[in-house]
Design a protein around this motif. Structure first.
Motif, short mmCIF file in Angstrom:
data_model
loop_
_atom_site.label_atom_id
_atom_site.label_comp_id
_atom_site.label_asym_id
_atom_site.label_seq_id
_atom_site.Cartn_x
_atom_site.Cartn_y
_atom_site.Cartn_z
N ASP A 80 0.97 -1.27 0.25
CA ASP A 80 0.11 0.03 0.01
C ASP A 80 0.77 1.33 -0.03
O ASP A 80 1.76 1.19 0.72
N PRO A 81 0.70 2.31 -0.88
CA PRO A 81 1.49 3.50 -0.77
C PRO A 81 1.61 4.23 0.50
O PRO A 81 2.51 5.02 0.66
N THR A 82 0.65 3.85 1.40
CA THR A 82 0.73 4.40 2.75
C THR A 82 2.00 4.14 3.71
O THR A 82 2.15 4.75 4.77
N LEU A 167 2.02 6.48 11.09
CA LEU A 167 2.26 7.73 10.55
C LEU A 167 1.07 7.88 9.62
O LEU A 167 0.77 9.23 9.45
N THR A 168 0.40 6.90 8.97
CA THR A 168 -0.61 7.37 7.86
C THR A 168 -2.03 6.36 8.21
O THR A 168 -2.81 6.69 7.47
N GLN A 169 -1.97 5.33 9.02
CA GLN A 169 -3.15 4.63 9.28
C GLN A 169 -3.97 4.65 10.75
O GLN A 169 -4.97 4.09 10.76
N ARG A 348 -9.34 -1.85 3.97
CA ARG A 348 -9.71 -2.89 4.94
C ARG A 348 -8.52 -4.18 4.86
O ARG A 348 -8.67 -5.14 5.76
N ASN A 349 -7.72 -4.05 3.84
CA ASN A 349 -6.73 -5.21 3.94
C ASN A 349 -5.65 -4.78 4.91
O ASN A 349 -4.58 -5.61 5.06
N ILE A 350 -5.58 -3.78 5.58
CA ILE A 350 -4.34 -3.43 6.64
C ILE A 350 -4.70 -3.77 7.97
O ILE A 350 -5.85 -3.23 8.55
#
Length: 439
Positions: A80-82, A167-169, A348-350
């Motif tokens: 994922d880019p995040t 950091l992003t999620q 949802r995949n994270i």
């Protein structure tokens, strides 16, 4: 000085040491991708930018304590880019030994579930010093602290682990204090304790050697100029066994902050339980709960609590929160509880993401930023730290820059956002999770 209890006297600081450093305080927060506030909403520096800046200004040393490390998407088999910001930080950290910056990392032997990180192996190969601390063996807990110390004069403290998701999620809250060697040197004593407990066969000393002692605590905080305004500050630590002579325990610091509130108390924590969470037999643990109820009922402090809520939340927490919310039915008592829900959206995949993970509170004159959830285990067997700041400005112009004013604005932004829902909104669980109010 030994720790002792004290209410109003906590901030008198008659014998406090003063510090001439030009200390500055900056809120550092992580706002998950896809979580969007109103255009005019309060904004603060991102955790990512704050950490990158600390890495870039490091001249001689960087010490980091973190529960676990997962800075790449590969660690949890996610593309994922995040994850990019975490991967950049890992690369930049790896360059520091080439700049003659000594880097030490203290981490927990127990890692986060469902991840197979190679971060520390990569960093060790680049010349960074790593120690794993077995707090499971030492006191049946983990190293849950999150701290940075740069050149013994800049520090970070907050809820963010060394995880790209932080950091992003995940919604996180921390602070960076720049150019404050008096404070950083005291913080270093806590890191050194972790570092030395990472040695083979180490045990928790009793008593602690005098090297770890501090003069800065709730009775005698450090007096500094913070963003140009007079402030009194100290670090707390948990559990009590990790508090050498003079160090206020984290639980005492939190309760003292609650007990000295006169007008309002805003609390934002991921979890709130007046019990144990991880013991086979549940222990009732009323200390924070009692202080909150007393503040609302006896002193008529306006209390607002914002609790993280996600798919992993233990639903039994709602009963405790509803019992606090019910105090609002008493005459002259103002107690409101809301849940902060980060929308999952396309992520949802994270795993173990999309949650409000913050741990802070603010009153009319006290700001607290910590690393622990509010339940028994975090203060009795698991390490954590807190930063207490008492700061009053002489005029409104200065007030906007004080630590407690910044945290107050941040809390009110979140409390009034579309992501905060009342407990009543959860009565129909058919919409759970994350569909409440269109989330």
């Amino acid at each position: 000085m030994e720790n002792s209890s004290g209410g109003e006297k906590a901030w008198e600081g008659l014998h406090s040491a003063t510090c001439d450093d030009p200390c500055s305080f900056v809120v550092a927060e992580s706002v998950p991708d896809g979580l969007v506030y109103d255009e005019n909403a309060t904004k603060y520096e991102s955790t990512y930018n704050s950490w990158l800046k600390l890495i870039n200004i490091a001249n001689s040393s960087l010490d980091i304590a973190s529960f676990y490390w997962t800075l790449t998407g590969h660690d949890i088999n996610v593309t994922d880019p995040t994850s990019k910001p975490g991967e950049i930080l890992l690369q930049e950290l790896g360059k520091l030994p080439l700049k003659n910056v000594s880097v030490r990392i203290a981490s927990s032997t127990l890692s986060f579930p469902h991840q197979h990180s190679t971060d520390l192996k990569i960093l060790k190969e680049k010349g960074i010093h790593i120690r794993k601390v077995n707090f499971q063996k030492l006191m049946n807990g983990v190293l849950h602290t999150k701290l940075w110390i740069v050149d013994k004069k800049h520090i970070y403290i907050g809820s963010a682990n060394m995880d790209w998701r932080a950091l992003t999620q995940v919604k996180e809250l921390g602070a960076v204090v720049y150019n404050c060697s008096c404070l950083a040197n005291d913080f270093s004593k806590i890191f050194e304790a972790y570092w030395n407990l990472g040695l083979p066969n180490a045990t928790i000393p009793s008593p602690w050697p005098s090297f770890y002692s501090t003069n800065f605590n709730k009775e005698t905080p450090l007096e500094v100029k913070l963003n140009g305004t007079a402030a009194k500050m100290y670090f707390s630590s948990s559990p009590a066994r990790m508090c050498p002579k003079g160090r206020t325990s984290d639980l005492d610091a939190i309760i003292n902050g609650i007990n000295t509130a006169k007008e309002f108390l805003y609390v934002s924590v991921m979890e709130y339980f007046p019990t144990s969470r991880f013991l086979q037999h549940v222990i009732y643990w009323p200390y924070i709960d009692d202080s909150l109820r007393k503040a609302a009922i006896e002193r008529h402090v306006h209390i607002q609590m914002l609790i993280g809520y996600w798919k992993h939340t233990d639903k039994s927490m709602l009963a405790y929160l509803r019992s606090l919310q019910a105090l609002g039915n008493i005459k002259k008592v103002h107690f409101d509880v809301k849940l902060f829900i980060v929308p999952v959206g396309k992520f949802r995949n994270i795993p173990y993401a999309r949650v409000c993970h913050t741990k802070y509170f603010v009153t009319e004159n006290v700001a607290y930023i910590g690393t622990s959830n509010w339940s028994y285990d975090y203060f009795n067997s698991t390490t954590g730290v807190g930063l207490l700041i008492n700061q009053t400005a002489e005029n409104n112009e200065e007030a906007g820059d004080t630590a407690h004013h910044q945290l107050k604005r941040l809390f009110q932004r979140d409390w009034n956002s579309n992501y905060s829902v009342t407990l009543d909104d959860l009565k129909d669980n058919s919409n759970f999770p994350f569909k409440i109010n269109g989330l």
